[in-house]
Design an enzyme around this catalytic site. Structure first.
Site, PDB file in Angstrom:
ATOM      1  N   CYS A  84     -15.312 -61.775  -1.627  1.00 29.57           N
ATOM      2  CA  CYS A  84     -14.421 -61.271  -2.681  1.00 29.57           C
ATOM      3  C   CYS A  84     -15.197 -60.946  -3.959  1.00 29.57           C
ATOM      4  O   CYS A  84     -15.916 -59.960  -3.995  1.00 29.57           O
ATOM      5  CB  CYS A  84     -13.286 -62.268  -2.928  1.00 29.57           C
ATOM      6  SG  CYS A  84     -11.893 -61.546  -3.817  1.00 29.57           S
ATOM      7  N   HIS A 201     -11.031 -63.712   2.522  1.00 29.54           N
ATOM      8  CA  HIS A 201     -11.487 -65.079   2.240  1.00 29.54           C
ATOM      9  C   HIS A 201     -11.545 -65.918   3.522  1.00 29.54           C
ATOM     10  O   HIS A 201     -10.571 -66.600   3.850  1.00 29.54           O
ATOM     11  CB  HIS A 201     -10.532 -65.757   1.259  1.00 29.54           C
ATOM     12  CG  HIS A 201     -10.654 -65.259  -0.141  1.00 29.54           C
ATOM     13  ND1 HIS A 201     -11.567 -65.765  -1.040  1.00 29.54           N
ATOM     14  CD2 HIS A 201     -10.009 -64.271  -0.796  1.00 29.54           C
ATOM     15  CE1 HIS A 201     -11.463 -65.128  -2.192  1.00 29.54           C
ATOM     16  NE2 HIS A 201     -10.520 -64.211  -2.076  1.00 29.54           N
ATOM     17  N   GLU A 203     -13.003 -68.646   3.959  1.00 32.55           N
ATOM     18  CA  GLU A 203     -12.930 -70.089   3.638  1.00 32.55           C
ATOM     19  C   GLU A 203     -11.485 -70.570   3.498  1.00 32.55           C
ATOM     20  O   GLU A 203     -11.231 -71.767   3.447  1.00 32.55           O
ATOM     21  CB  GLU A 203     -13.747 -70.391   2.378  1.00 32.55           C
ATOM     22  CG  GLU A 203     -13.078 -70.064   1.043  1.00 32.55           C
ATOM     23  CD  GLU A 203     -13.080 -68.566   0.697  1.00 32.55           C
ATOM     24  OE1 GLU A 203     -13.425 -67.743   1.562  1.00 32.55           O
ATOM     25  OE2 GLU A 203     -12.704 -68.242  -0.451  1.00 32.55           O
TER      26      GLU A 203
END
Lengths: 230, 94
Positions: A84, A201, A203
């Site tokens: 990002c 994302h 994660e």
């Protein structure tokens, strides 16, 4: 082997990245941008709003001493992964081609999207996860995620196979309806050498209760293929 | 060392879609104005220490190309202060 998660003022996904990588068995640690990256075997530039996104997203971080260090690590072949805002920083720093600008919709988009893997990563670990054609479901959360480059750069990126991920439908098909920000060529992620980055994302997609585990697959594939696995 | 004021005007390249300009265009049209296109740029005012007006402009141009504008998607123009322009120094250098 250790992964440094580089933290700028305004980064806000650094703890998520550290947690996700740690859960995958990697030695991850957050490193404040004023501190040396030291002997990191890989560097993650996490999401957030470094320097408040002032001037342009990622622009001020891209000119920081920490990114000068990342640049020399990249030159030595150390794997770099931008997520990002990390992607925006790498483009602003010129480590990845093109630029990321305001979404076509003008809206901050916080949704789950599908992305298709376009190319295998270097390293050849032999994992099936992350091979071309793989479709992952991952969350995005950005207002400046529309990848843009001039015709010449787009041709180079296509010719060199530097598109890592494209936004797609659940079946992997490409269509404007599946492009959440208006990115040229549906680009969701790029790779140049061992520098890679994506707008989604991973994660945030490491457990079923978070909504999916494809992010864990992506990070595992990245770590293994980049030789950063513990 | 004397100080000089320089203005860096940054614009999106014409080829780039400008969603902010589009939004403003929509509102202006809604208000009935005969406007055809809106592009949003940015003005950055610098006060630079330099030996002379030319050095100040050169420094401003360097900063603009390196940091203030992203050459991938933006163009820029460096302007001198109106006072210097009257003196025949400074002015638009690019």
């Amino acid at each position: 082997m250790s992964v440094a998660v580089l933290v700028f003022p305004g980064s806000n996904c650094d703890r998520d990245a550290e947690r996700a990588l740690t859960e995958l068995g990697l030695k991850a640690r957050r490193v404040w941008h004023r501190d040396p990256l030291g002997d990191a075997d890989a560097v993650v530039l996490p999401g957030g709003f470094s320097y408040g996104d002032y001037l342009r997203s990622g622009a001020l971080a891209a000119h920081s001493p920490a990114i000068a260090e990342v640049r020399s690590l990249a030159k030595r072949g150390v794997p770099i992964l931008g997520i990002c805002n990390g992607f925006q920083i790498l483009c602003e720093a010129g480590l990845l081609p093109g630029a990321l600008t305001v979404n076509r919709s003008r809206q901050f988009r916080c949704t789950w999207e599908h992305v298709r893997v376009e190319r295998a990563l270097p390293g050849g670990y032999g994992e099936d996860a992350g091979k071309p054609g793989t479709v992952w479901s991952l969350p995005i959360a950005h207002r400046e995620g529309r990848w843009w480059a001039d015709a010449e750069t787009r041709a180079t990126v296509a010719g060199e196979g530097e598109v890592w991920l494209r936004y797609c439908g659940p079946d992997g098909s490409l269509a404007d309806a599946y492009n959440p920000n208006g990115s040229l060529d549906h680009v969701a992620g790029l790779v140049r050498g061992r520098v890679m980055a994506l707008m989604p994302h991973p994660e945030r997609a490491t457990d079923a209760w978070l909504g999916g585990t494809d992010g864990a697959q992506l990070l595992t594939a990245w770590a293994h293929r980049m030789g950063a696995a513990s | 060392m004397p100080h000089f004021k320089r203005v860096v005007a940054v614009d999106l390249k014409p080829a780039l879609l400008d969603p902010e300009g589009e939004a403003i265009l929509g509102v202006l049209k809604h208000l009935g104005y005969p406007v055809q296109d809106v592009r949003v740029g940015r003005r950055i005012q610098l006060t630079v220490s330099a030996d002379g007006p030319d050095d100040a402009s050169a420094l401003a141009t360097e900063m603009a190309g390196r940091v203030l504008a992203n050459p991938v998607m933006e163009t820029f123009r460096v302007e001198g202060s109106p006072d210097e322009r009257r003196d025949g120094a400074g002015g638009s250098v690019r």
